[in-house]
Design a protein around this motif. Structure first.
Motif, PDB file in Angstrom:
ATOM      1  N   VAL A  40       0.861  -1.186   0.000  1.00  0.00           N
ATOM      2  CA  VAL A  40       0.000   0.000   0.000  1.00  0.00           C
ATOM      3  C   VAL A  40       0.892   1.229   0.000  1.00  0.00           C
ATOM      4  O   VAL A  40       1.520   1.557   1.014  1.00  0.00           O
ATOM      5  N   PRO A  41       0.968   1.941  -1.142  1.00  0.00           N
ATOM      6  CA  PRO A  41       1.860   3.105  -1.229  1.00  0.00           C
ATOM      7  C   PRO A  41       1.552   4.207  -0.220  1.00  0.00           C
ATOM      8  O   PRO A  41       2.468   4.838   0.310  1.00  0.00           O
ATOM      9  N   SER A  42       0.271   4.450   0.073  1.00  0.00           N
ATOM     10  CA  SER A  42      -0.074   5.531   1.001  1.00  0.00           C
ATOM     11  C   SER A  42       0.407   5.237   2.417  1.00  0.00           C
ATOM     12  O   SER A  42       0.743   6.152   3.167  1.00  0.00           O
ATOM     13  N   LEU A  43       0.458   3.962   2.806  1.00  0.00           N
ATOM     14  CA  LEU A  43       0.966   3.586   4.129  1.00  0.00           C
ATOM     15  C   LEU A  43       2.471   3.367   4.096  1.00  0.00           C
ATOM     16  O   LEU A  43       3.121   3.360   5.142  1.00  0.00           O
ATOM     17  N   GLU A  65      -5.760   0.880  -2.577  1.00  0.00           N
ATOM     18  CA  GLU A  65      -5.854   2.138  -1.814  1.00  0.00           C
ATOM     19  C   GLU A  65      -7.286   2.379  -1.327  1.00  0.00           C
ATOM     20  O   GLU A  65      -7.505   2.719  -0.166  1.00  0.00           O
ATOM     21  N   LYS A  69      -8.594   2.185   2.563  1.00  0.00           N
ATOM     22  CA  LYS A  69      -9.227   3.384   3.120  1.00  0.00           C
ATOM     23  C   LYS A  69     -10.553   3.024   3.789  1.00  0.00           C
ATOM     24  O   LYS A  69     -10.854   3.476   4.895  1.00  0.00           O
TER      25      LYS A  69
END
Length: 78
Positions: A40-43, A65, A69
């Motif tokens: 997961v790029p955002s994490l 993503e 979310k």
């Protein structure tokens, strides 16, 4: 491992085995739950989820993503 999908919420169903003589015994229909790891790029890290086959398809369509979310909004610990 519990037979519950973290994405779709699929849980085991219950029913009967029916023999030739029509005697019935309890049985359990488990969903096809598998342990999958996604980045997961955002994490900025990998996340391991228990997902059913349908849950894997949902992740393919919506994207990891969006799914993560929604899981975080529900309060699921990842």
């Amino acid at each position: 491992m519990a037979a519950v999908c973290q994405v779709t919420g699929a849980v085991p169903g219950f029913g009967h085995n029916v023999s030739h003589s029509h005697r019935r015994t309890k049985r359990r229909f488990d969903p096809n739950v598998q342990k999958k790891t996604y980045y997961v790029p955002s994490l900025g890290r990998k996340v391991t989820l228990n997902v059913s086959a349908k849950g894997i398809k949902v992740i393919d369509v919506r994207g990891i993503e969006s799914v993560v979310k929604d899981l975080l909004a529900k309060g699921v610990k990842l």
